[in-house]
Motif scaffolding. Structure first.
Motif, PDB file in Angstrom:
ATOM      1  N   ARG A  16     -10.147   2.490   7.014  1.00 16.30           N
ATOM      2  CA  ARG A  16      -9.378   1.453   7.722  1.00 16.30           C
ATOM      3  C   ARG A  16      -8.945   0.398   6.716  1.00 16.30           C
ATOM      4  N   PHE A  17      -8.133  -0.529   7.185  1.00 21.14           N
ATOM      5  CA  PHE A  17      -7.624  -1.631   6.359  1.00 21.14           C
ATOM      6  C   PHE A  17      -7.088  -1.105   5.031  1.00 21.14           C
ATOM      7  N   THR A  18      -6.102  -0.252   5.118  1.00 16.22           N
ATOM      8  CA  THR A  18      -5.582   0.446   3.943  1.00 16.22           C
ATOM      9  C   THR A  18      -4.442  -0.312   3.284  1.00 16.22           C
ATOM     10  N   GLY A  19      -4.284  -0.081   2.003  1.00 17.53           N
ATOM     11  CA  GLY A  19      -3.161  -0.603   1.244  1.00 17.53           C
ATOM     12  C   GLY A  19      -2.814   0.391   0.148  1.00 17.53           C
ATOM     13  N   VAL A  20      -1.544   0.681  -0.005  1.00 17.06           N
ATOM     14  CA  VAL A  20      -1.095   1.633  -1.020  1.00 17.06           C
ATOM     15  C   VAL A  20       0.106   1.033  -1.733  1.00 17.06           C
ATOM     16  N   VAL A  21       0.123   1.120  -3.054  1.00 15.45           N
ATOM     17  CA  VAL A  21       1.283   0.713  -3.839  1.00 15.45           C
ATOM     18  C   VAL A  21       1.743   1.889  -4.693  1.00 15.45           C
ATOM     19  N   VAL A  22       3.047   1.979  -4.865  1.00 20.93           N
ATOM     20  CA  VAL A  22       3.653   3.005  -5.712  1.00 20.93           C
ATOM     21  C   VAL A  22       4.473   2.254  -6.751  1.00 20.93           C
ATOM     22  N   THR A  23       4.070   2.357  -8.006  1.00 21.73           N
ATOM     23  CA  THR A  23       4.760   1.610  -9.062  1.00 21.73           C
ATOM     24  C   THR A  23       5.285   2.551 -10.133  1.00 21.73           C
ATOM     25  N   ASP A  24       6.405   2.119 -10.747  1.00 21.08           N
ATOM     26  CA  ASP A  24       6.962   2.892 -11.861  1.00 21.08           C
ATOM     27  C   ASP A  24       6.392   2.352 -13.171  1.00 21.08           C
ATOM     28  N   ALA A  25       6.795   2.917 -14.286  1.00 19.50           N
ATOM     29  CA  ALA A  25       6.266   2.537 -15.596  1.00 19.50           C
ATOM     30  C   ALA A  25       6.549   1.080 -15.952  1.00 19.50           C
ATOM     31  N   ARG A  26       7.587   0.473 -15.355  1.00 17.84           N
ATOM     32  CA  ARG A  26       7.929  -0.928 -15.633  1.00 17.84           C
ATOM     33  C   ARG A  26       7.268  -1.887 -14.647  1.00 17.84           C
ATOM     34  N   GLY A  27       6.483  -1.360 -13.694  1.00 16.91           N
ATOM     35  CA  GLY A  27       5.803  -2.214 -12.729  1.00 16.91           C
ATOM     36  C   GLY A  27       6.572  -2.437 -11.438  1.00 16.91           C
ATOM     37  N   GLY A  28       7.741  -1.791 -11.289  1.00 16.45           N
ATOM     38  CA  GLY A  28       8.524  -1.936 -10.065  1.00 16.45           C
ATOM     39  C   GLY A  28       7.861  -1.218  -8.901  1.00 16.45           C
ATOM     40  N   HIS A  29       7.925  -1.828  -7.729  1.00 15.89           N
ATOM     41  CA  HIS A  29       7.292  -1.254  -6.525  1.00 15.89           C
ATOM     42  C   HIS A  29       8.264  -0.359  -5.763  1.00 15.89           C
ATOM     43  N   HIS A  30       7.709   0.706  -5.174  1.00 16.61           N
ATOM     44  CA  HIS A  30       8.537   1.670  -4.454  1.00 16.61           C
ATOM     45  C   HIS A  30       7.956   2.065  -3.097  1.00 16.61           C
ATOM     46  N   GLU A  31       7.046   1.261  -2.545  1.00 17.84           N
ATOM     47  CA  GLU A  31       6.525   1.552  -1.218  1.00 17.84           C
ATOM     48  C   GLU A  31       7.439   0.920  -0.165  1.00 17.84           C
ATOM     49  N   SER A  32       7.412   1.463   1.043  1.00 15.23           N
ATOM     50  CA  SER A  32       8.272   0.979   2.116  1.00 15.23           C
ATOM     51  C   SER A  32       7.419   0.716   3.361  1.00 15.23           C
ATOM     52  N   GLY A  33       7.178  -0.546   3.654  1.00 21.71           N
ATOM     53  CA  GLY A  33       6.376  -0.910   4.822  1.00 21.71           C
ATOM     54  C   GLY A  33       4.888  -0.793   4.553  1.00 21.71           C
ATOM     55  N   LYS A  34       4.119  -0.870   5.644  1.00 24.07           N
ATOM     56  CA  LYS A  34       2.660  -0.810   5.544  1.00 24.07           C
ATOM     57  C   LYS A  34       2.177   0.633   5.581  1.00 24.07           C
ATOM     58  N   SER A  35       1.087   0.889   4.903  1.00 21.64           N
ATOM     59  CA  SER A  35       0.484   2.221   4.961  1.00 21.64           C
ATOM     60  C   SER A  35      -0.110   2.441   6.349  1.00 21.64           C
ATOM     61  N   GLN A  36      -0.157   3.700   6.756  1.00 23.95           N
ATOM     62  CA  GLN A  36      -0.671   4.076   8.073  1.00 23.95           C
ATOM     63  C   GLN A  36      -1.914   4.942   7.890  1.00 23.95           C
ATOM     64  N   ALA A  37      -2.989   4.595   8.604  1.00 25.93           N
ATOM     65  CA  ALA A  37      -4.230   5.363   8.527  1.00 25.93           C
ATOM     66  C   ALA A  37      -4.520   6.007   9.876  1.00 25.93           C
ATOM     67  N   VAL A  38      -4.796   7.302   9.845  1.00 28.22           N
ATOM     68  CA  VAL A  38      -5.248   8.037  11.015  1.00 28.22           C
ATOM     69  C   VAL A  38      -6.455   8.841  10.562  1.00 28.22           C
ATOM     70  N   ASP A  39      -7.629   8.467  11.061  1.00 27.00           N
ATOM     71  CA  ASP A  39      -8.889   9.088  10.659  1.00 27.00           C
ATOM     72  C   ASP A  39      -9.052   8.986   9.139  1.00 27.00           C
ATOM     73  N   ASN A  40      -9.076  10.133   8.452  1.00 26.21           N
ATOM     74  CA  ASN A  40      -9.278  10.098   6.998  1.00 26.21           C
ATOM     75  C   ASN A  40      -7.984  10.318   6.212  1.00 26.21           C
ATOM     76  N   HIS A  41      -6.840  10.231   6.884  1.00 33.68           N
ATOM     77  CA  HIS A  41      -5.538  10.403   6.219  1.00 33.68           C
ATOM     78  C   HIS A  41      -4.787   9.079   6.182  1.00 33.68           C
ATOM     79  N   VAL A  42      -4.203   8.767   5.029  1.00 29.84           N
ATOM     80  CA  VAL A  42      -3.396   7.563   4.856  1.00 29.84           C
ATOM     81  C   VAL A  42      -2.038   7.992   4.324  1.00 29.84           C
TER      82      VAL A  42
END
Length: 177
Positions: free
Chosen positions: A55-81
């Motif tokens: 629960r209370f998940t957070g995911v970031v996707v960054t490139d080599a220059r530190g730019g972010h590429h995630e869209s919205g909040k991460s979603q958790a269902v049981d053990n899958h995010v």
């Protein structure tokens, strides 16, 4: 005689507390899509699977220059995010950083890398959402994985408790003598 009995009780209690092993119910990342170190076409989402429900998940996707590429909040269902990726990713190395709360209440973090091969989108970076965790401090190679937890703090708290109990026992013995 009382002093010897109190010292024996304090020593036994200290021995039990020092040798007690904390419950290690922290969850672990069991798989991901894309997999750590994989070379893939631009993914539409990142999918993480843990050993336990999280629960209370957070995911970031960054490139080599530190730019972010995630869209919205991460979603958790049981053990899958899952975390949606903001648009197609340009060719290059990317890092996925994550933070979840395990069933035992402890936060668990980690990161891994993957590579996007040719074709993808542009190299522009999407701004990070304010609810996402901070980007990892270092950019690991595409094949590395890091995970951490707060188990060390448990031992520090236990040591403080043992010292406090021993000090309280000595004060009680001296008061009664």
């Amino acid at each position: 005689m009382r002093l010897a009995a109190a010292a024996a009780v304090a020593a036994a209690l200290t021995g039990v507390l020092v040798t007690a092993v904390p419950a290690e119910a922290h969850t672990t990342l069991t798989s991901s899509d894309p997999a750590k170190g994989a070379t893939v076409t631009s993914p539409a989402q990142i999918r993480l699977t843990f050993a336990d429900p999280v629960r209370f998940t957070g995911v970031v996707v960054t490139d080599a220059r530190g730019g972010h590429h995630e869209s919205g909040k991460s979603q958790a269902v049981d053990n899958h995010v899952t975390e949606a990726v903001a648009g197609p990713l340009a060719a290059g190395a990317y890092t996925v950083g994550w933070r979840v709360v395990a069933p035992d209440g402890h936060p668990v973090t980690g990161e891994f890398g993957f590579t996007v091969k040719g074709g993808g989108g542009t190299a522009s970076s999407a701004p990070a959402s304010s609810s996402a965790p901070a980007a990892p401090a270092s950019q690991p190679s595409a094949g590395s994985t890091k995970q951490g937890s707060s188990a060390g703090w448990w031992w520090i708290g236990l040591a403080i408790l043992v010292v406090a109990l021993a000090g309280g026992g000595l004060a009680l013995v001296r008061r009664r003598s």
